[in-house]
Design a protein around this motif. Structure first.
Motif, PDB file in Angstrom:
ATOM      1  N   GLN A   1      -6.205   3.789  -1.624  1.00  0.00           N
ATOM      2  CA  GLN A   1      -5.445   2.598  -1.259  1.00  0.00           C
ATOM      3  C   GLN A   1      -5.534   2.310   0.232  1.00  0.00           C
ATOM      4  OE1 GLN A   1      -1.484   1.899  -2.817  1.00  0.00           O
ATOM      5  NE2 GLN A   1      -1.842   3.224  -4.591  1.00  0.00           N
ATOM      6  N   VAL A   2      -5.514   3.351   1.045  1.00  0.00           N
ATOM      7  CA  VAL A   2      -5.577   3.161   2.500  1.00  0.00           C
ATOM      8  C   VAL A   2      -6.952   2.643   2.920  1.00  0.00           C
ATOM      9  CG1 VAL A   2      -5.452   4.309   4.744  1.00  0.00           C
ATOM     10  CG2 VAL A   2      -3.779   4.861   2.972  1.00  0.00           C
ATOM     11  N   VAL A   3      -7.999   3.187   2.323  1.00  0.00           N
ATOM     12  CA  VAL A   3      -9.354   2.703   2.625  1.00  0.00           C
ATOM     13  C   VAL A   3      -9.469   1.223   2.268  1.00  0.00           C
ATOM     14  CG1 VAL A   3     -11.795   2.900   2.025  1.00  0.00           C
ATOM     15  CG2 VAL A   3     -10.433   4.971   2.407  1.00  0.00           C
ATOM     16  N   ASP A   4      -9.000   0.868   1.069  1.00  0.00           N
ATOM     17  CA  ASP A   4      -9.024  -0.535   0.645  1.00  0.00           C
ATOM     18  C   ASP A   4      -8.177  -1.407   1.563  1.00  0.00           C
ATOM     19  OD1 ASP A   4     -10.697   0.044  -1.467  1.00  0.00           O
ATOM     20  OD2 ASP A   4      -9.105   0.085  -2.971  1.00  0.00           O
ATOM     21  N   LEU A   5      -7.018  -0.885   1.978  1.00  0.00           N
ATOM     22  CA  LEU A   5      -6.115  -1.631   2.858  1.00  0.00           C
ATOM     23  C   LEU A   5      -6.823  -2.071   4.127  1.00  0.00           C
ATOM     24  CD1 LEU A   5      -3.294  -2.549   3.938  1.00  0.00           C
ATOM     25  CD2 LEU A   5      -3.038  -0.196   4.800  1.00  0.00           C
TER      26      LEU A   5
ATOM     27  N   CYS B   1       0.835  -1.207   0.000  1.00  0.00           N
ATOM     28  CA  CYS B   1       0.000   0.000   0.000  1.00  0.00           C
ATOM     29  C   CYS B   1       0.866   1.251   0.000  1.00  0.00           C
ATOM     30  CB  CYS B   1      -0.900   0.004   1.237  1.00  0.00           C
ATOM     31  SG  CYS B   1      -1.971   1.465   1.384  1.00  0.00           S
ATOM     32  N   ASN B   2       0.466   2.241  -0.788  1.00  0.00           N
ATOM     33  CA  ASN B   2       1.021   3.590  -0.714  1.00  0.00           C
ATOM     34  C   ASN B   2       0.147   4.366   0.262  1.00  0.00           C
ATOM     35  OD1 ASN B   2       1.869   6.213  -1.001  1.00  0.00           O
ATOM     36  ND2 ASN B   2       1.243   6.411  -3.141  1.00  0.00           N
ATOM     37  N   ILE B   3       0.653   4.603   1.459  1.00  0.00           N
ATOM     38  CA  ILE B   3      -0.186   5.187   2.509  1.00  0.00           C
ATOM     39  C   ILE B   3      -0.540   6.647   2.244  1.00  0.00           C
ATOM     40  CG2 ILE B   3       0.635   3.591   4.277  1.00  0.00           C
ATOM     41  CD1 ILE B   3       2.322   6.015   5.359  1.00  0.00           C
ATOM     42  N   ALA B   4       0.082   7.258   1.240  1.00  0.00           N
ATOM     43  CA  ALA B   4      -0.268   8.633   0.878  1.00  0.00           C
ATOM     44  C   ALA B   4      -1.473   8.700  -0.058  1.00  0.00           C
ATOM     45  CB  ALA B   4       0.930   9.334   0.237  1.00  0.00           C
ATOM     46  N   ASP B   5      -1.973   7.534  -0.471  1.00  0.00           N
ATOM     47  CA  ASP B   5      -3.106   7.453  -1.397  1.00  0.00           C
ATOM     48  C   ASP B   5      -4.361   7.051  -0.621  1.00  0.00           C
ATOM     49  OD1 ASP B   5      -5.026   6.043  -3.232  1.00  0.00           O
ATOM     50  OD2 ASP B   5      -3.521   6.592  -4.739  1.00  0.00           O
ATOM     51  N   GLU B   6      -5.334   7.951  -0.557  1.00  0.00           N
ATOM     52  CA  GLU B   6      -6.516   7.721   0.275  1.00  0.00           C
ATOM     53  C   GLU B   6      -7.266   6.455  -0.122  1.00  0.00           C
ATOM     54  OE1 GLU B   6     -10.376  10.136   2.038  1.00  0.00           O
ATOM     55  OE2 GLU B   6      -9.521  10.768   0.118  1.00  0.00           O
TER      56      GLU B   6
ATOM     57  N   GLY C   1      -0.080  10.402   5.346  1.00  0.00           N
ATOM     58  CA  GLY C   1      -0.190   8.949   5.486  1.00  0.00           C
ATOM     59  C   GLY C   1      -0.553   8.540   6.894  1.00  0.00           C
ATOM     60  N   VAL C   2       0.017   9.223   7.876  1.00  0.00           N
ATOM     61  CA  VAL C   2      -0.314   8.958   9.282  1.00  0.00           C
ATOM     62  C   VAL C   2      -1.783   9.287   9.549  1.00  0.00           C
ATOM     63  CG1 VAL C   2       0.127   9.709  11.656  1.00  0.00           C
ATOM     64  CG2 VAL C   2       2.041   9.259  10.109  1.00  0.00           C
ATOM     65  N   PHE C   3      -2.223  10.431   9.046  1.00  0.00           N
ATOM     66  CA  PHE C   3      -3.627  10.825   9.195  1.00  0.00           C
ATOM     67  C   PHE C   3      -4.570   9.792   8.588  1.00  0.00           C
ATOM     68  CE2 PHE C   3      -6.951  12.684   6.416  1.00  0.00           C
ATOM     69  CZ  PHE C   3      -7.925  12.916   7.383  1.00  0.00           C
ATOM     70  N   LEU C   4      -4.303   9.384   7.355  1.00  0.00           N
ATOM     71  CA  LEU C   4      -5.191   8.446   6.663  1.00  0.00           C
ATOM     72  C   LEU C   4      -5.258   7.098   7.387  1.00  0.00           C
ATOM     73  CD1 LEU C   4      -4.235   9.158   2.940  1.00  0.00           C
ATOM     74  CD2 LEU C   4      -6.405   9.743   4.062  1.00  0.00           C
ATOM     75  N   CYS C   5      -4.105   6.568   7.761  1.00  0.00           N
ATOM     76  CA  CYS C   5      -4.091   5.268   8.443  1.00  0.00           C
ATOM     77  C   CYS C   5      -4.735   5.367   9.826  1.00  0.00           C
ATOM     78  CB  CYS C   5      -2.665   4.748   8.563  1.00  0.00           C
ATOM     79  SG  CYS C   5      -1.929   4.236   6.986  1.00  0.00           S
ATOM     80  N   GLY C   6      -4.466   6.464  10.532  1.00  0.00           N
ATOM     81  CA  GLY C   6      -5.079   6.646  11.844  1.00  0.00           C
ATOM     82  C   GLY C   6      -6.587   6.750  11.754  1.00  0.00           C
ATOM     83  N   ARG C   7      -7.053   7.489  10.765  1.00  0.00           N
ATOM     84  CA  ARG C   7      -8.506   7.644  10.574  1.00  0.00           C
ATOM     85  C   ARG C   7      -9.181   6.316  10.301  1.00  0.00           C
ATOM     86  NH1 ARG C   7     -10.460  10.587   5.226  1.00  0.00           N
ATOM     87  NH2 ARG C   7     -10.093   8.452   4.472  1.00  0.00           N
ATOM     88  N   GLU C   8      -8.615   5.544   9.363  1.00  0.00           N
ATOM     89  CA  GLU C   8      -9.242   4.278   8.993  1.00  0.00           C
ATOM     90  C   GLU C   8      -9.149   3.244  10.124  1.00  0.00           C
ATOM     91  OE1 GLU C   8     -11.144   3.779   6.154  1.00  0.00           O
ATOM     92  OE2 GLU C   8     -10.830   5.947   6.245  1.00  0.00           O
TER      93      GLU C   8
ATOM     94  N   LYS D   1     -11.749   4.197  12.683  1.00  0.00           N
ATOM     95  CA  LYS D   1     -13.083   3.886  12.142  1.00  0.00           C
ATOM     96  C   LYS D   1     -13.436   2.417  12.367  1.00  0.00           C
ATOM     97  CE  LYS D   1     -15.394   3.338   7.672  1.00  0.00           C
ATOM     98  NZ  LYS D   1     -15.245   3.490   6.206  1.00  0.00           N
ATOM     99  N   HIS D   2     -12.502   1.526  12.021  1.00  0.00           N
ATOM    100  CA  HIS D   2     -12.769   0.090  12.170  1.00  0.00           C
ATOM    101  C   HIS D   2     -12.835  -0.319  13.639  1.00  0.00           C
ATOM    102  CE1 HIS D   2     -12.720  -1.470   8.016  1.00  0.00           C
ATOM    103  NE2 HIS D   2     -11.962  -0.406   7.769  1.00  0.00           N
ATOM    104  N   MET D   3     -11.990   0.253  14.465  1.00  0.00           N
ATOM    105  CA  MET D   3     -12.030  -0.055  15.894  1.00  0.00           C
ATOM    106  C   MET D   3     -13.382   0.325  16.501  1.00  0.00           C
ATOM    107  SD  MET D   3      -8.290   1.329  17.143  1.00  0.00           S
ATOM    108  CE  MET D   3      -6.758   0.705  16.447  1.00  0.00           C
ATOM    109  N   ILE D   4     -13.845   1.514  16.167  1.00  0.00           N
ATOM    110  CA  ILE D   4     -15.107   2.004  16.727  1.00  0.00           C
ATOM    111  C   ILE D   4     -16.279   1.149  16.239  1.00  0.00           C
ATOM    112  CG2 ILE D   4     -16.739   3.939  16.714  1.00  0.00           C
ATOM    113  CD1 ILE D   4     -14.238   5.791  16.578  1.00  0.00           C
ATOM    114  N   GLU D   5     -16.328   0.865  14.941  1.00  0.00           N
ATOM    115  CA  GLU D   5     -17.438   0.082  14.397  1.00  0.00           C
ATOM    116  C   GLU D   5     -17.460  -1.342  14.941  1.00  0.00           C
ATOM    117  OE1 GLU D   5     -18.087   2.415  10.133  1.00  0.00           O
ATOM    118  OE2 GLU D   5     -17.044   0.478  10.154  1.00  0.00           O
ATOM    119  N   ASP D   6     -16.267  -1.872  15.293  1.00  0.00           N
ATOM    120  CA  ASP D   6     -16.195  -3.227  15.847  1.00  0.00           C
ATOM    121  C   ASP D   6     -16.271  -3.257  17.365  1.00  0.00           C
ATOM    122  OD1 ASP D   6     -15.971  -4.227  13.322  1.00  0.00           O
ATOM    123  OD2 ASP D   6     -13.807  -4.603  13.410  1.00  0.00           O
ATOM    124  N   GLY D   7     -16.299  -2.072  17.984  1.00  0.00           N
ATOM    125  CA  GLY D   7     -16.337  -2.004  19.445  1.00  0.00           C
ATOM    126  C   GLY D   7     -15.050  -2.481  20.098  1.00  0.00           C
TER     127      GLY D   7
END
Length: 253
Positions: free
Chosen positions: A68-72, A61-66, A125-132, A135-141
Motif C-alpha cells: 500500500q505504501v509503495v502504491d501510495l 493508506c495503511n502505512i504498515a502495509d508495504e 510505517g515510518v520506515f516504509l514511508c521514509g524509504r519511498e 526514493k522518489h526525491m532522489i529519482e526526481d533530483g
C-alpha cells in the motif's frame, strides 16, 4: 525550503497533530497529500483546506502495509507531480504494563499483539514511508525534507514498552537518514512532543489531566499548533538536520 508549491506528504492527517501540521504547511503555500486510514475523516479534513493557498489531496493508506505504501507514493507522484517533503506523524497507542502482578502472582502481561500493532504502525510505517519518499526525491533530483514525529516517551514511560520502543526507533531512524541522505540534499529531523491537547488526550479523565499538568514545569499542556510551528521551522531552516527537537514545556521523562 520555500514551501510554496512544494508537495508535502503528511501521514495521520485526518485529525489531531497531523491535521494541524498539514494546515500550517498549506498556509505557507505547500500542496499537501493527506494520508490516513479513515476515508470519512479525510474528506472532512480536506474541506478545511479550501480557503488556503496550498491545495490538498487525500489518499487512504495503511502505512504498515508495504504494498500500500509503495502504491501510495506512486499515486502521489502521478497525481501531484512528485514529493518534496514527508511528515511521518501517524501513530497508535496500545498501552499496558509489561507485567501486572498482585501478591506475587502475575495477573496480566503486555500481549504480543499489542506490541506488534504499535511497532508496525509507529516504527515500520515510518520506515516504509521514509524509504519511498526518499526514493522518489532522489529519482526526481529533489532536495527534500523528512520530518518524523517521535515523543519524549522514547526515554521510557510506564505502561508504554511498545510506544517508547517505537518512538526511540523513530529517533534513531531520523539521525541515520540525516547522515545517509545528506549526499542527495535530503534533510531529516524529528519533533518529540510532550503532552499535547489532542483527541487522544481529550479522552483522559479531568483529574488525571490535572495531575499530568502539575508535573509539567510550564503547568500546561501544549497545543497542536506548537508542534506544527516546530515542523514548519524544520522545513524552512535549511541547516537543521539530524536532530530531535523536544517540545514538552520543559518536561523530559
Amino acid at each position: 525550503m520555500n514551501l510554496e508549491k512544494k508537495v508535502i506528504v503528511v501521514t495521520g492527517a485526518a485529525q489531531g497533530l497531523g491535521k494541524a501540521i498539514a494546515l500550517s504547511l498549506a498556509e505557507q503555500g505547500a500542496n499537501i497529500a493527506l494520508i490516513d486510514v479513515n476515508s470519512e475523516a479525510l474528506a472532512q479534513a480536506k474541506a478545511e483546506f479550501e480557503a488556503l493557498p496550498g491545495k490538498a489531496a487525500t489518499f487512504v493508506c495503511n502505512i504498515a502495509d508495504e504494498a500500500q505504501v509503495v502504491d501510495l507514493f506512486n499515486n502521489i507522484q502521478s497525481d501531484l507531480g512528485g514529493v518534496d517533503g514527508l511528515v511521518n506523524n501517524a501513530g497508535i497507542l496500545r498501552d499496558g504494563l509489561l507485567v501486572k502482578a498482585k501478591d506475587g502472582q502475575v495477573t496480566d502481561t503486555l500481549s504480543l499483539k499489542s506490541w506488534q500493532q504499535v511497532i508496525d504502525v509507529n516504527l515500520t510505517g515510518v520506515f516504509l514511508c521514509g524509504r519511498e519518499a526518499a526514493k522518489h526525491m532522489i529519482e526526481d533530483g529533489r532536495k527534500g525534507v523528512i520530518v518524523n514525529i517521535s515523543s519524549i516517551s522514547r526515554n521510557g514511560n510506564v505502561g508504554q514498552s511498545n510506544y517508547a520502543a517505537a518512538k526511540a526507533g523513530v529517533a534513531a531512524l531520523t539521525t541515520t537518514w540525516a547522515k545517509e541522505l545528506a549526499r542527495y540534499g535530503i534533510r531529516s529531523a524529528a519533533v518529540a512532543p510532550g503532552f499535547i491537547e489532542t483527541e487522544m488526550t481529550g479522552s483522559i479523565k479531568p483529574e488525571i489531566l490535572d495531575k499530568i499538568k502539575s508535573t509539567i514545569p510550564l503547568k500546561k499542556m501544549g497545543s497542536p499548533d506548537n508542534i506544527a510551528e516546530t515542523v514548519k521551522f524544520i522545513f524552512t531552516n535549511d541547516y537543521v538536520s539530524g536532530r530531535v527537537i523536544e517540545v514538552d514545556g520543559a518536561l523530559r521523562l
